[in-house]
Structures are given as C-alpha cells and as structure tokens.
Write a protein that holds these residues in place. Sequence first.
Motif, PDB file in Angstrom:
ATOM      1  N   HIS A 223      -5.132  10.922   5.941  1.00 25.24           N
ATOM      2  CA  HIS A 223      -4.407   9.679   5.725  1.00 25.24           C
ATOM      3  C   HIS A 223      -5.025   9.057   4.477  1.00 25.24           C
ATOM      4  O   HIS A 223      -6.231   8.811   4.451  1.00 25.24           O
ATOM      5  CB  HIS A 223      -4.555   8.723   6.920  1.00 25.24           C
ATOM      6  CG  HIS A 223      -4.590   9.418   8.242  1.00 25.24           C
ATOM      7  ND1 HIS A 223      -3.488  10.028   8.790  1.00 25.24           N
ATOM      8  CD2 HIS A 223      -5.615   9.629   9.110  1.00 25.24           C
ATOM      9  CE1 HIS A 223      -3.835  10.564   9.950  1.00 25.24           C
ATOM     10  NE2 HIS A 223      -5.128  10.335  10.157  1.00 25.24           N
ATOM     11  N   CYS A 224      -4.224   8.840   3.447  1.00 25.82           N
ATOM     12  CA  CYS A 224      -4.700   8.230   2.202  1.00 25.82           C
ATOM     13  C   CYS A 224      -4.602   6.716   2.367  1.00 25.82           C
ATOM     14  O   CYS A 224      -3.493   6.168   2.410  1.00 25.82           O
ATOM     15  CB  CYS A 224      -3.848   8.695   1.019  1.00 25.82           C
ATOM     16  SG  CYS A 224      -3.883  10.484   0.770  1.00 25.82           S
ATOM     17  N   ILE A 225      -5.743   6.040   2.470  1.00 28.66           N
ATOM     18  CA  ILE A 225      -5.761   4.621   2.812  1.00 28.66           C
ATOM     19  C   ILE A 225      -6.550   3.831   1.777  1.00 28.66           C
ATOM     20  O   ILE A 225      -7.701   4.158   1.479  1.00 28.66           O
ATOM     21  CB  ILE A 225      -6.357   4.398   4.218  1.00 28.66           C
ATOM     22  CG1 ILE A 225      -5.547   5.179   5.268  1.00 28.66           C
ATOM     23  CG2 ILE A 225      -6.403   2.905   4.558  1.00 28.66           C
ATOM     24  CD1 ILE A 225      -6.112   5.091   6.681  1.00 28.66           C
ATOM     25  N   ASP A 226      -5.932   2.783   1.256  1.00 28.85           N
ATOM     26  CA  ASP A 226      -6.616   1.866   0.343  1.00 28.85           C
ATOM     27  C   ASP A 226      -7.811   1.257   1.088  1.00 28.85           C
ATOM     28  O   ASP A 226      -7.679   0.866   2.252  1.00 28.85           O
ATOM     29  CB  ASP A 226      -5.624   0.775  -0.086  1.00 28.85           C
ATOM     30  CG  ASP A 226      -6.191  -0.164  -1.119  1.00 28.85           C
ATOM     31  OD1 ASP A 226      -7.115  -0.939  -0.778  1.00 28.85           O
ATOM     32  OD2 ASP A 226      -5.699  -0.150  -2.260  1.00 28.85           O
TER      33      ASP A 226
ATOM     34  N   TYR B 194       0.801  -1.218   0.000  1.00 26.80           N
ATOM     35  CA  TYR B 194       0.000   0.000   0.000  1.00 26.80           C
ATOM     36  C   TYR B 194       0.842   1.280   0.000  1.00 26.80           C
ATOM     37  O   TYR B 194       0.288   2.372   0.109  1.00 26.80           O
ATOM     38  CB  TYR B 194      -0.927   0.019   1.221  1.00 26.80           C
ATOM     39  CG  TYR B 194      -1.883  -1.148   1.252  1.00 26.80           C
ATOM     40  CD1 TYR B 194      -2.897  -1.266   0.301  1.00 26.80           C
ATOM     41  CD2 TYR B 194      -1.790  -2.119   2.238  1.00 26.80           C
ATOM     42  CE1 TYR B 194      -3.787  -2.326   0.333  1.00 26.80           C
ATOM     43  CE2 TYR B 194      -2.683  -3.183   2.282  1.00 26.80           C
ATOM     44  CZ  TYR B 194      -3.678  -3.278   1.328  1.00 26.80           C
ATOM     45  OH  TYR B 194      -4.558  -4.333   1.366  1.00 26.80           O
ATOM     46  N   ILE B 195       2.148   1.162  -0.095  1.00 24.04           N
ATOM     47  CA  ILE B 195       3.012   2.350  -0.041  1.00 24.04           C
ATOM     48  C   ILE B 195       3.924   2.438  -1.259  1.00 24.04           C
ATOM     49  O   ILE B 195       5.086   2.793  -1.149  1.00 24.04           O
ATOM     50  CB  ILE B 195       3.806   2.414   1.283  1.00 24.04           C
ATOM     51  CG1 ILE B 195       4.625   1.141   1.512  1.00 24.04           C
ATOM     52  CG2 ILE B 195       2.875   2.675   2.456  1.00 24.04           C
ATOM     53  CD1 ILE B 195       5.575   1.214   2.705  1.00 24.04           C
ATOM     54  N   GLY B 196       3.376   2.117  -2.413  1.00 20.00           N
ATOM     55  CA  GLY B 196       4.135   2.260  -3.649  1.00 20.00           C
ATOM     56  C   GLY B 196       4.486   0.964  -4.326  1.00 20.00           C
ATOM     57  O   GLY B 196       4.972   0.965  -5.447  1.00 20.00           O
ATOM     58  N   GLY B 197       4.276  -0.144  -3.645  1.00 21.28           N
ATOM     59  CA  GLY B 197       4.553  -1.447  -4.239  1.00 21.28           C
ATOM     60  C   GLY B 197       5.996  -1.886  -4.064  1.00 21.28           C
ATOM     61  O   GLY B 197       6.886  -1.089  -3.792  1.00 21.28           O
ATOM     62  N   GLN B 198       6.181  -3.176  -4.208  1.00 16.96           N
ATOM     63  CA  GLN B 198       7.495  -3.804  -4.054  1.00 16.96           C
ATOM     64  C   GLN B 198       8.498  -3.144  -4.988  1.00 16.96           C
ATOM     65  O   GLN B 198       8.203  -2.882  -6.156  1.00 16.96           O
ATOM     66  CB  GLN B 198       7.372  -5.290  -4.358  1.00 16.96           C
ATOM     67  CG  GLN B 198       8.570  -6.102  -3.980  1.00 16.96           C
ATOM     68  CD  GLN B 198       8.299  -7.595  -4.152  1.00 16.96           C
ATOM     69  OE1 GLN B 198       7.399  -7.998  -4.878  1.00 16.96           O
ATOM     70  NE2 GLN B 198       9.085  -8.402  -3.469  1.00 16.96           N
ATOM     71  N   GLN B 199       9.701  -2.874  -4.469  1.00 12.96           N
ATOM     72  CA  GLN B 199      10.718  -2.147  -5.227  1.00 12.96           C
ATOM     73  C   GLN B 199      12.100  -2.737  -4.989  1.00 12.96           C
ATOM     74  O   GLN B 199      12.383  -3.210  -3.889  1.00 12.96           O
ATOM     75  CB  GLN B 199      10.762  -0.682  -4.781  1.00 12.96           C
ATOM     76  CG  GLN B 199       9.475   0.070  -4.950  1.00 12.96           C
ATOM     77  CD  GLN B 199       9.522   1.440  -4.294  1.00 12.96           C
ATOM     78  OE1 GLN B 199      10.553   1.894  -3.827  1.00 12.96           O
ATOM     79  NE2 GLN B 199       8.382   2.098  -4.255  1.00 12.96           N
ATOM     80  N   PRO B 200      12.968  -2.630  -6.000  1.00 12.20           N
ATOM     81  CA  PRO B 200      14.364  -3.005  -5.771  1.00 12.20           C
ATOM     82  C   PRO B 200      15.053  -1.937  -4.921  1.00 12.20           C
ATOM     83  O   PRO B 200      14.540  -0.815  -4.751  1.00 12.20           O
ATOM     84  CB  PRO B 200      14.953  -3.043  -7.186  1.00 12.20           C
ATOM     85  CG  PRO B 200      14.109  -2.095  -7.977  1.00 12.20           C
ATOM     86  CD  PRO B 200      12.726  -2.199  -7.375  1.00 12.20           C
ATOM     87  N   ARG B 201      16.196  -2.274  -4.391  1.00 14.21           N
ATOM     88  CA  ARG B 201      16.946  -1.376  -3.509  1.00 14.21           C
ATOM     89  C   ARG B 201      17.193  -0.011  -4.154  1.00 14.21           C
ATOM     90  O   ARG B 201      17.077   1.021  -3.489  1.00 14.21           O
ATOM     91  CB  ARG B 201      18.272  -2.033  -3.106  1.00 14.21           C
ATOM     92  CG  ARG B 201      19.073  -1.232  -2.104  1.00 14.21           C
ATOM     93  CD  ARG B 201      20.374  -1.958  -1.738  1.00 14.21           C
ATOM     94  NE  ARG B 201      21.173  -1.181  -0.829  1.00 14.21           N
ATOM     95  CZ  ARG B 201      21.171  -1.302   0.496  1.00 14.21           C
ATOM     96  NH1 ARG B 201      20.397  -2.201   1.080  1.00 14.21           N
ATOM     97  NH2 ARG B 201      21.937  -0.545   1.243  1.00 14.21           N
ATOM     98  N   SER B 202      17.494   0.024  -5.441  1.00 20.61           N
ATOM     99  CA  SER B 202      17.777   1.302  -6.099  1.00 20.61           C
ATOM    100  C   SER B 202      16.562   2.226  -6.078  1.00 20.61           C
ATOM    101  O   SER B 202      16.688   3.439  -5.871  1.00 20.61           O
ATOM    102  CB  SER B 202      18.262   1.079  -7.534  1.00 20.61           C
ATOM    103  OG  SER B 202      17.272   0.391  -8.282  1.00 20.61           O
ATOM    104  N   SER B 203      15.376   1.685  -6.263  1.00 18.56           N
ATOM    105  CA  SER B 203      14.157   2.500  -6.188  1.00 18.56           C
ATOM    106  C   SER B 203      13.865   2.914  -4.754  1.00 18.56           C
ATOM    107  O   SER B 203      13.410   4.038  -4.500  1.00 18.56           O
ATOM    108  CB  SER B 203      12.963   1.733  -6.755  1.00 18.56           C
ATOM    109  OG  SER B 203      13.122   1.515  -8.135  1.00 18.56           O
ATOM    110  N   ALA B 204      14.107   2.022  -3.813  1.00 16.51           N
ATOM    111  CA  ALA B 204      13.910   2.352  -2.405  1.00 16.51           C
ATOM    112  C   ALA B 204      14.838   3.498  -2.001  1.00 16.51           C
ATOM    113  O   ALA B 204      14.433   4.404  -1.268  1.00 16.51           O
ATOM    114  CB  ALA B 204      14.152   1.124  -1.527  1.00 16.51           C
ATOM    115  N   TRP B 205      16.071   3.468  -2.507  1.00 16.96           N
ATOM    116  CA  TRP B 205      17.005   4.556  -2.203  1.00 16.96           C
ATOM    117  C   TRP B 205      16.466   5.888  -2.727  1.00 16.96           C
ATOM    118  O   TRP B 205      16.508   6.899  -2.028  1.00 16.96           O
ATOM    119  CB  TRP B 205      18.388   4.277  -2.800  1.00 16.96           C
ATOM    120  CG  TRP B 205      19.381   5.317  -2.370  1.00 16.96           C
ATOM    121  CD1 TRP B 205      20.203   5.283  -1.290  1.00 16.96           C
ATOM    122  CD2 TRP B 205      19.614   6.586  -2.993  1.00 16.96           C
ATOM    123  NE1 TRP B 205      20.937   6.442  -1.191  1.00 16.96           N
ATOM    124  CE2 TRP B 205      20.594   7.259  -2.235  1.00 16.96           C
ATOM    125  CE3 TRP B 205      19.105   7.232  -4.113  1.00 16.96           C
ATOM    126  CZ2 TRP B 205      21.061   8.528  -2.562  1.00 16.96           C
ATOM    127  CZ3 TRP B 205      19.560   8.493  -4.443  1.00 16.96           C
ATOM    128  CH2 TRP B 205      20.543   9.129  -3.671  1.00 16.96           C
TER     129      TRP B 205
END
Length: 181
Positions: free
Chosen positions: A131-134, A39-50
Amino acid sequence: MPVAPGPTLETARLILRPTATEDIDGWAAMMADAEAARYIGGQQPRSSAWRGMASMAGSWTLLGFGMFSVLDKTSGQWLGRIGPWQPEDWPGTEVGWGLAPAAWGKGYAVEAAIATIDWVFDHLGWDEVIHCIDPTNTPSQKVAQSIGSYNRGRGQLPAPYQDHVIDIWGQTRDEWRARRA
C-alpha cells in the motif's frame, strides 16, 4: 450499463465489482473533493476523473484486475474504489483504497480490503501486497495496520508522481494467511 470484465465480490455490507459507466458521478464527486482526492492524485475536474475511471476499467481488460468499485449492498450507492493496482513501474503489487467522504469512518475500507486481499492471493497468485501511503495520511495508515500491514520504509512512485513522498506498507501472502487462520 457497461461494466469492465471481472468478478463481483460480496462482504457483509458491500458489493465490490469492476468499474462501470454508471460510476462516473460518484467517482467525479470524490475526485472533485479536495480532501478526498488529496492522497489519490489530487483534486480533478470531471473530465480528468473520467479518464482515471476509464484507466481502471482498462486495467481490468488488459491485466485481469483493477480496483473494484465499492457499493453499499443495501442502497447501491457508490462509496469508492478499492483493490489491486499495478501500473507499469509501480513499486509492487498494490491493494489501494480511496473512499468518498460519506463512507469514511465506517469500516468499509477494512472490510473491502480484506475481501480484496483474499481475492488477489487466491486468484492472482500474488506473493505480497503493498500500500503506497503518504507519511501524513494517518487514516490510511490505520487501515493498513488494521489489516495487518506494516511500514516497510520509503518508496518511489513512477513519473509523474516521482516527487510524492510515500511509505510502502505491506505484508506477504504467508503473513496474511497466518493472521487469517
């Protein structure tokens, strides 16, 4: 350790401080976890998380606020991020949250949200928090209810998230202060 400019808040169990470079391992692990990131942007690789972490640090620098990194006061472990967030075209002055799975179910989100909402009303002068909540995110709905927020109806996020269905939960500063008195 470089830390974004901003205050440090403390609760009974937590330290809330602006983003620091040392947060990347916890931040990346949380965003790599499909359920934690759902709910917070979707699964990401480390580079996107950075890049997301750097964006939060930039918010502190440019706007004077951003989500706090949440640390366990005893161990120093990074638990997640909670706090004020209002990028351009956002539907309001949000206090949002996202915690690593190891921190779920322990009351940390409520504890940190209370400290953060006190801070935004006292120091940023906001008139309300949202609060933006799904609509399917029951745990976040329970956090919102626990802090006195209520569902105000459907909302719209800006691009590239415009197709995500969200409900806007929130409360005014006066409602918050009446409950806290």
